[in-house]
Design a protein around this motif. Structure first.
Motif, mmCIF file in Angstrom:
data_model
loop_
_atom_site.group_PDB
_atom_site.id
_atom_site.type_symbol
_atom_site.label_atom_id
_atom_site.label_comp_id
_atom_site.label_asym_id
_atom_site.label_seq_id
_atom_site.Cartn_x
_atom_site.Cartn_y
_atom_site.Cartn_z
ATOM 1 N N LYS B 63 0.723 -1.259 0.094
ATOM 2 C CA LYS B 63 0.057 -0.199 0.015
ATOM 3 C C LYS B 63 0.900 1.296 -0.144
ATOM 4 O O LYS B 63 0.383 2.413 -0.535
ATOM 5 C CB LYS B 63 -0.930 -0.061 1.222
ATOM 6 N N VAL B 64 2.091 1.071 0.536
ATOM 7 C CA VAL B 64 2.922 2.257 0.474
ATOM 8 C C VAL B 64 4.473 1.806 0.501
ATOM 9 O O VAL B 64 4.637 0.759 1.003
ATOM 10 C CB VAL B 64 2.769 3.133 1.518
ATOM 11 N N PRO B 93 1.885 4.185 -3.924
ATOM 12 C CA PRO B 93 2.419 5.606 -3.489
ATOM 13 C C PRO B 93 4.039 5.181 -2.784
ATOM 14 O O PRO B 93 4.170 4.266 -2.289
ATOM 15 C CB PRO B 93 1.351 5.829 -2.283
ATOM 16 N N VAL B 95 6.777 7.003 -0.725
ATOM 17 C CA VAL B 95 7.220 8.195 0.168
ATOM 18 C C VAL B 95 8.931 7.908 0.326
ATOM 19 O O VAL B 95 9.357 7.033 0.471
ATOM 20 C CB VAL B 95 6.758 8.129 1.544
ATOM 21 N N ASN B 115 5.417 10.512 -4.064
ATOM 22 C CA ASN B 115 4.167 11.197 -3.707
ATOM 23 C C ASN B 115 4.575 11.939 -2.579
ATOM 24 O O ASN B 115 3.613 12.749 -2.366
ATOM 25 C CB ASN B 115 3.234 9.783 -3.338
ATOM 26 N N SER B 116 5.312 11.624 -1.798
ATOM 27 C CA SER B 116 5.562 12.455 -0.558
ATOM 28 C C SER B 116 7.203 12.192 -0.253
ATOM 29 O O SER B 116 7.744 11.322 -0.769
ATOM 30 C CB SER B 116 4.586 12.134 0.501
ATOM 31 N N TYR B 137 -1.442 7.981 7.068
ATOM 32 C CA TYR B 137 -1.981 8.752 5.756
ATOM 33 C C TYR B 137 -2.352 7.777 4.801
ATOM 34 O O TYR B 137 -3.315 7.687 4.129
ATOM 35 C CB TYR B 137 -1.363 9.986 5.580
ATOM 36 N N TRP B 138 -1.014 7.207 4.426
ATOM 37 C CA TRP B 138 -0.954 6.381 3.044
ATOM 38 C C TRP B 138 -1.753 5.287 2.936
ATOM 39 O O TRP B 138 -2.426 4.660 2.225
ATOM 40 C CB TRP B 138 0.433 6.376 2.456
ATOM 41 N N ASN B 142 -5.171 6.586 1.591
ATOM 42 C CA ASN B 142 -5.056 6.096 0.066
ATOM 43 C C ASN B 142 -5.005 4.709 0.042
ATOM 44 O O ASN B 142 -4.040 3.914 -0.087
ATOM 45 C CB ASN B 142 -3.607 6.493 -0.159
#
Lengths: 715, 147
Positions: B63-64, B93, B95, B115-116, B137-138, B142
């Motif tokens: 997921k991230v 995503p 990061v 993405n960040s 958050y992600w 998301n």
């Protein structure tokens, strides 16, 4: 060249002198010849005139002599016939007075020359004739014509000297013939008085000129008659006024002769011709005044001389004109020679190799310097125009070929090429040329200058090599520098990463230790752990500052207008908030005074850093327990504006002022004031990148004043 | 752990950083389905289900991805490029974890589609806070797109 000049001018002087002397001599000769000719001609004509005058005088004298002889003959006939008549009458019984007087009167009437025809008796008493009064018994026995007849029975015709007649009271030349009595004895004379006026009239009938003279003299050269009649004729008649020339002539027995004399009665020079009257003891002298008969000659002579003088004058003027013209021409020629010499000098003494190539590629001029440059003599080029092209280095002939193609439609041009000298040396030549046009615009070839630029070429090549070398070295260095920069960048990046990672670990593990195992630690253990964390964070800030310091030195600058007053106010507000932020810290009384600041020009972010560092410094070094005043002021300068941030804090010793702006240098002992010691070094780096300066003033305990300047905006 | 239900892939070579990050995530209860790999090559193997991870289903995307940039073998930047350059993985995503805010990498990361990012602060408190919040958050906001 100068000696040439001198010889030229002296030559011209010599030329001039010889020309002038030749001119003068020829003029003098011509004039001499002309004058000689004139003199000769005049002399000739003079003689001719003299001769003609003499001939004329002779002719006139002969004419007169003949005329007078005729008259005398006539008169003699009358005398003889009268004497015959008297003798006949005496022979036949005595004189018939009346008949004789009538006879004599008749005879007298026939002869206009005479004014009396008379007779005397043997005693000289005038007896018969027109107007004779026998009673008067005029005795003329004292008269020459009487006593000469009485004394000389063979006297024949007597011509006596002129007398002033007693009866007629006139001047006359008496002539007589003897009368013989029948017994043969002297019986008196028959005489006539020939009128002098008549003679004078006869004389005047011939033209002897206005000042000519005619005289009649007897054998003793006594003057009988003279023309023109002198007013004091009394003193002249019968006198023996005679010049030696005439006397000699008569004494020599000549019948005729000529002479010239000025010893005349009236003092006028005359040419005389004397001639004896045939068969008579009389001489006719005709004189022509020299002045008169030579008058025409004089006129002619004067005219001729005038013409001759005119000729002389003309020749003199012409010769002067010729001389002047010649001088001018000479001057012009000399000027031309000088000019030509000058141009020759200009052309021949060129340092460069100069030439003029005609339209058909013939060489019209080649400077002698060609030999210096090429090793080939002037004459070789003149003899072989192709040499110009054959000495060009084979590799460069195409350059000349191209240049010649271009030159066909360009007035000026040039190219560089190499030549091979006679000795085989290769030279670089800078060739420049331009078209030559005549007065009426016709193409006359190309005028070219060739300069030996071998040295220059060598130097250029050297420079070229050096430049290439330099460029290569610069490139090498740049590459090295770039590599070093990149290395540095990588280093700083690594540092930020790699140095921070262990710090993070220290901090993280310490935190976890405190949070999760804190209960197992006493106060001292916790204090020590906190000290570990603090130091880790300090090091992290130091790393950040070093990175910023490096970044400030290399980052790109974005110039713009910077409002420092506004920046100062904003940053101050932020710092003030941060200073009071941590709970429990005493509230600080901070105040800022911002004066009127001149505008500034720079990178806003960088100036922001400067102001932030300086203001935070000012706050940091001000006592926390008292009111803190920070002043921001500015000054407009000629080339830069300056700004000052002044605090009233701890200040510093000016001896250490230099150290303030150095990396890692601390004026205050570490731990006393929070900070990495990088702030002022970053300020200095930023200001210096702007082209400005930083300086500081301060005293221990009295605060500090940090100054920086920024140059005016460059347009 | 079932590699097909991984929610967070942590790509971090430094053990201390990895440990601290996992600690931070754990405090939020986010570390249960976390796999940590030590270099870029392993990260790619995991994501593209290859090599060591070839029995993994590529469709089970994490997921991230928390991606450190400085990695041995294949750099973080290349990993990012591969992930964002592949239609199968580009929606994951990413990061980025950086040591410093300075440096040219950050801008490139965004260009590549990061993405960040998280700047890894030295202070562990801050790090814990940021990692925890971002991870959450992600993971929560998301959610992986359907399918």
């Amino acid at each position: 060249m100068f000696s040439d000049d001198v010889s030229h001018s002296s030559a011209s002087t010599a030329d001039s002198a010889s020309f002038v002397s030749r001119l003068l001599w020829s003029i003098a000769l011509i004039n001499l010849f002309v004058l000689g000719l004139v003199a000769f001609t005049l002399n000739q004509s003079h003689d001719e005139f003299e001769e003609r005058a003499e001939v004329t005088a002779r002719n006139l004298s002969q004419l007169l002599a003949l005329d007078i002889a005729g008259d005398i003959d006539k008169i003699d006939v009358a005398l003889l016939s009268a004497a015959d008549e008297v003798e006949r009458q005496l022979a036949v019984g005595g004189i018939d007075r009346q008949a004789l007087n009538a006879f004599l009167a008749r005879q007298q009437g026939r002869l206009p020359e005479i004014f009396s025809l008379r007779t005397t008796d043997a005693n000289g008493i005038v007896a018969y004739g027109l107007g004779v009064n026998p009673a008067a018994r005029q005795n003329n026995s004292d008269r020459e014509y009487f006593f000469r007849q009485r004394d000389n029975p063979k006297a024949g015709l007597v011509i006596a000297k002129p007398v002033f007649t007693r009866l007629d009271k006139r001047w006359a030349v008496p002539m007589s013939r003897a009368i013989h009595l029948p017994d043969g004895s002297f019986g008196g004379v028959v005489y006539v008085n020939v009128s002098l006026e008549y003679l004078a009239k006869t004389f005047s009938a011939i033209d002897v000129g206005k000042r000519g003279s005619v005289s009649l003299r007897d054998a003793e050269l006594r003057i009988f008659a003279v023309y023109p009649m002198s007013p004091d004729i009394d003193k002249v008649i019968g006198e023996k006024l005679v010049v030696p020339e005439l006397r000699e002539l008569i004494q020599a027995g000549s019948d005729a002769g000529t002479y010239t004399t000025d010893r005349t009665i009236d003092g006028v020079e005359r040419k005389f011709a004397a001639r004896r009257v045939p068969d008579r003891p009389l001489y006719v002298v005709v004189g022509r005044a020299t002045n008169e008969y030579m008058a025409r000659w004089r006129e002619q002579a004067a005219m001729t001389l005038a013409l001759a003088l005119l000729f002389c004058l003309t020749t003199l003027i012409s010769s002067w004109l010729i001389y002047r013209g010649w001088r001018r021409q000479l001057a012009a020629t000399l000027e031309l020679v000088r000019e030509e010499e000058k141009f020759h000098t200009v052309a021949d003494y060129t340092y460069d190799w100069e030439y003029w190539e005609g339209p058909a590629h013939e060489i019209l001029f080649m400077s002698p310097s060609c030999e210096r440059v090429t090793g080939y003599a002037q004459a070789e080029f003149l003899a072989n125009p192709d040499l110009l092209y054959t000495i060009i280095h084979p590799d460069d002939r195409y350059l000349m070929a191209a240049h010649r193609r271009d030159a066909a439609h360009e007035d000026e041009g040039g190219t560089d090429f190499r030549i091979v000298r006679r000795d085989g040396e290769v030279l670089w030549i800078a060739h420049g040329c331009r078209s030559v046009f005549g007065r009426d615009g016709q193409f006359m070839g190309r005028r070219a200058s060739n300069r030996d630029i071998t040295e220059r070429k060598r130097a250029e090549e050297e420079i070229h090599k050096l430049n290439a070398d330099l460029e290569r070295r610069v490139a090498d260095r740049t590459a090295q520098l770039e590599a070093a920069n990149k290395e540095l960048e990588e280093f700083s990046y690594s540092m930020s990463h790699d140095l921070r990672t262990p710090l993070r670990a220290i901090d993280g593990y310490s935190t976890i230790l405190v949070e999760e195992h804190g209960t197992g630690l006493d106060d001292e253990g916790r204090r020590l752990l906190n000290a570990v964390c603090d130091n880790g964070r300090r090091m992290a800030r130091l790393i950040d500052d070093i990175l910023r310091f490096i970044d400030m030195g290399k980052r790109k600058m974005a110039y713009g207008d910077v409002d420092i007053a506004k920046l100062a106010a904003e940053i101050f507000t932020e710092l003030k908030a941060a200073a009071c932020a941590p709970e429990g810290t005493p509230v600080r009384r901070l105040r800022i005074e911002i004066g009127a600041l001149p505008p500034s020009w720079g990178d806003c972010d960088m100036i922001n850093t400067v102001m932030r560092n300086l203001l935070s410094n000012a706050i940091k070094f001000s006592p926390a327990d008292a009111e803190t005043l920070i002043q921001v002021s500015g000054l407009t300068g000629e080339t830069e504006n300056s700004y000052a941030i002044t605090d009233h804090g701890v200040g510093f010793d000016m001896r250490y002022a230099d150290k303030l702006f150095k990396v890692f240098e601390h004026v205050h002992p570490p731990g006393q004031y929070e900070g990495t010691g990088m702030g002022l070094a970053i300020v200095k780096r930023i200001i210096e990148r702007h082209g400005g300066r930083v300086w500081v003033e301060g005293r221990v305990g009295e605060g500090a004043s940090f100054h920086f300047s920024l140059p005016h905006r460059r347009i | 752990m079932d590699e097909n239900v991984v929610e967070i892939l942590l790509v971090e070579d430094t053990d201390a950083d990895a440990e601290l990050a996992i600690h931070a995530l754990r405090k939020r209860g986010l570390a249960n389905r976390l796999v940590r790999v030590k270099d870029g090559a392993e990260a790619l193997d995991f994501i593209f289900a290859q090599g060591e991870y070839s029995n993994r289903d590529i469709c089970n995307r994490p997921k991230v991805v928390l991606l450190d940039l400085r990695l041995p073998k294949v750099s973080g930047m290349d990993v990012l490029r591969r992930i964002k350059g592949d239609v199968r993985t580009q929606k994951i995503p990413v990061v980025v974890l950086t040591s410093s805010k300075e440096g040219p990498d950050l801008e490139d990361c965004y260009k590549l589609g990061a993405n960040s990012y998280i700047s890894k602060p030295v202070e562990f408190d801050d790090f814990t806070k940021v990692v925890g919040e971002l991870g959450l958050y992600w993971l929560l906001v998301n959610q992986a797109p359907p399918g």
